[in-house]
Design a protein around this motif. Sequence first.
Motif, mmCIF file in Angstrom:
data_model
loop_
_atom_site.group_PDB
_atom_site.id
_atom_site.type_symbol
_atom_site.label_atom_id
_atom_site.label_comp_id
_atom_site.label_asym_id
_atom_site.label_seq_id
_atom_site.Cartn_x
_atom_site.Cartn_y
_atom_site.Cartn_z
ATOM 1 N N TRP A 74 2.513 -21.273 14.510
ATOM 2 C CA TRP A 74 2.911 -19.974 15.029
ATOM 3 C C TRP A 74 3.654 -19.143 13.986
ATOM 4 C CZ3 TRP A 74 3.756 -24.587 17.738
ATOM 5 C CH2 TRP A 74 2.857 -24.792 18.797
ATOM 6 N N LYS A 75 3.254 -17.897 13.831
ATOM 7 C CA LYS A 75 3.870 -17.010 12.857
ATOM 8 C C LYS A 75 5.343 -16.771 13.171
ATOM 9 C CE LYS A 75 3.445 -12.493 10.646
ATOM 10 N NZ LYS A 75 4.859 -12.123 10.844
ATOM 11 N N ARG A 76 5.665 -16.634 14.458
ATOM 12 C CA ARG A 76 7.055 -16.366 14.834
ATOM 13 C C ARG A 76 7.966 -17.513 14.405
ATOM 14 N NH1 ARG A 76 4.456 -17.845 19.565
ATOM 15 N NH2 ARG A 76 5.336 -19.677 20.641
ATOM 16 N N ASP A 77 7.449 -18.749 14.460
ATOM 17 C CA ASP A 77 8.243 -19.890 14.018
ATOM 18 C C ASP A 77 8.454 -19.856 12.509
ATOM 19 O OD1 ASP A 77 8.417 -20.774 16.588
ATOM 20 O OD2 ASP A 77 6.986 -22.426 16.379
ATOM 21 N N LEU A 78 7.437 -19.416 11.773
ATOM 22 C CA LEU A 78 7.582 -19.292 10.318
ATOM 23 C C LEU A 78 8.620 -18.230 9.971
ATOM 24 C CD1 LEU A 78 6.755 -20.021 7.455
ATOM 25 C CD2 LEU A 78 4.891 -18.343 7.626
ATOM 26 N N ASP A 79 8.587 -17.115 10.699
ATOM 27 C CA ASP A 79 9.571 -16.052 10.455
ATOM 28 C C ASP A 79 10.991 -16.570 10.691
ATOM 29 O OD1 ASP A 79 7.521 -14.302 9.860
ATOM 30 O OD2 ASP A 79 7.445 -13.417 11.859
ATOM 31 N N ARG A 80 11.174 -17.335 11.770
ATOM 32 C CA ARG A 80 12.494 -17.898 12.059
ATOM 33 C C ARG A 80 12.900 -18.912 10.993
ATOM 34 N NH1 ARG A 80 11.109 -17.411 17.789
ATOM 35 N NH2 ARG A 80 9.994 -19.394 17.702
ATOM 36 N N HIS A 81 11.926 -19.697 10.536
ATOM 37 C CA HIS A 81 12.207 -20.709 9.511
ATOM 38 C C HIS A 81 12.674 -20.072 8.216
ATOM 39 C CE1 HIS A 81 11.600 -24.085 6.751
ATOM 40 N NE2 HIS A 81 10.911 -23.244 5.996
ATOM 41 N N ARG A 82 12.059 -18.991 7.809
ATOM 42 C CA ARG A 82 12.385 -18.344 6.540
ATOM 43 C C ARG A 82 13.830 -17.867 6.473
ATOM 44 N NH1 ARG A 82 6.774 -14.933 5.574
ATOM 45 N NH2 ARG A 82 5.692 -16.546 4.352
ATOM 46 N N VAL A 83 14.411 -17.557 7.628
ATOM 47 C CA VAL A 83 15.808 -17.135 7.660
ATOM 48 C C VAL A 83 16.717 -18.231 7.115
ATOM 49 C CG1 VAL A 83 17.721 -16.482 9.186
ATOM 50 C CG2 VAL A 83 15.443 -15.530 9.572
ATOM 51 N N LYS A 84 16.319 -19.493 7.288
ATOM 52 C CA LYS A 84 17.125 -20.610 6.812
ATOM 53 C C LYS A 84 17.257 -20.608 5.293
ATOM 54 C CE LYS A 84 15.597 -23.452 10.704
ATOM 55 N NZ LYS A 84 14.840 -24.653 11.114
ATOM 56 N N HIS A 85 16.220 -20.125 4.617
ATOM 57 C CA HIS A 85 16.281 -20.076 3.161
ATOM 58 C C HIS A 85 17.201 -18.954 2.678
ATOM 59 C CE1 HIS A 85 13.276 -23.145 2.522
ATOM 60 N NE2 HIS A 85 12.405 -22.512 3.275
ATOM 61 N N SER A 86 17.218 -17.858 3.400
ATOM 62 C CA SER A 86 18.028 -16.711 2.984
ATOM 63 C C SER A 86 19.471 -16.812 3.449
ATOM 64 C CB SER A 86 17.423 -15.416 3.534
ATOM 65 O OG SER A 86 17.511 -15.384 4.949
ATOM 66 N N ASN A 87 19.691 -17.585 4.551
ATOM 67 C CA ASN A 87 21.025 -17.720 5.157
ATOM 68 C C ASN A 87 21.586 -16.385 5.656
ATOM 69 O OD1 ASN A 87 21.353 -20.541 4.837
ATOM 70 N ND2 ASN A 87 21.856 -20.245 2.678
ATOM 71 N N GLU A 88 20.722 -15.388 5.783
ATOM 72 C CA GLU A 88 21.175 -14.092 6.277
ATOM 73 C C GLU A 88 21.344 -14.131 7.795
ATOM 74 O OE1 GLU A 88 18.539 -11.045 5.036
ATOM 75 O OE2 GLU A 88 18.912 -11.321 2.894
ATOM 76 N N LYS A 89 22.420 -13.549 8.265
ATOM 77 C CA LYS A 89 22.677 -13.436 9.701
ATOM 78 C C LYS A 89 23.148 -12.020 9.983
ATOM 79 C CE LYS A 89 23.853 -18.317 10.344
ATOM 80 N NZ LYS A 89 24.885 -19.290 10.828
ATOM 81 N N PRO A 90 22.196 -11.071 9.968
ATOM 82 C CA PRO A 90 22.579 -9.663 10.074
ATOM 83 C C PRO A 90 22.990 -9.213 11.465
ATOM 84 C CG PRO A 90 20.196 -9.861 9.983
ATOM 85 C CD PRO A 90 20.748 -11.246 9.764
#
Length: 292
Positions: A74-90
């Motif tokens: 699922w693309k939405r899961d990949l999008d959520r996963h990528r946040v872990k690499h950036s550590n961004e929490k806007p």
Amino acid sequence: MYRRREQKCDQCGYIATSKGNLDRHMANHTDEKPYMCGECGYQAAVKSRLSCHAKIHTGEKPYKCDQCDYCTAWKRDLDRHRVKHSNEKPYMCGECGFRIGHRAALSSHMRLHTGEDLYKCDQCDYCTVVKSALDGHKVKHTGEKPYMCGECGFRTGHRSSLSGHMKLHTGEKQYKCDQCDYCTAWKEALDTHKVKHSNEKPYMCGKCGYRTGYRSALSSHMKMHTGEKQYKCDQCDYCTDWNPDFITHMSKHSGERPYIYMCGQCGFNTDYKSTLTRHTKMHSGEKPHVQA
């Protein structure tokens, strides 16, 4: 610059970026599910969700992370996963300072403060802000278990439980901690594990200031203030806020001795709360206490 017009749901305030997304969202407000999986009986309100579901059976995982070995169906899961690499929490909660990398997660979090209840059970007083939680709750009234494992015959009333159970057969452990060697088949278990490294406690009670690293713990805590006892016996005056206690009580009327404690991640059942507690440590990576 041209700005895309936002589409707003007139029933709950949800805002979509396109009419197509709004149409898919509106299906959440109806009980109609015309699309059914021929493999397991899963039913969906929109065709796209059935297509996503089908990937569980095919094993297809076309979405791959370009920074690690993670891949998903699922693309939405990949999008959520990528946040872990950036550590961004806007996205930040103005009430308690909780921060998150996903807008949808912040919207759900805010309802903890407002007490807004959108979805209500028509058979008892249970209510929730998440429709999928209501769907899961309704199974308790019907006793239906439409989702079956093709490997061992395990049946459950929840699609998520079947998905978690299937990983017991595949041995898949796709979720890996970036701070130690821990890995697991369940994202929820990884999230639980990571709290141990960060010591963050983003969930706060607006009544007394109690803080915790787990949303489920906050939900349980809030019942102390509300006095909520959502599980009510239809044969006597008994009521409780704890589902396993309710199941134990109902067995007194039926004479049956059910498995009352179930793992929400893999479907494991037991008669004893202590056994379930030990079992869940397999998912979290926590080592059980051994007496000398």
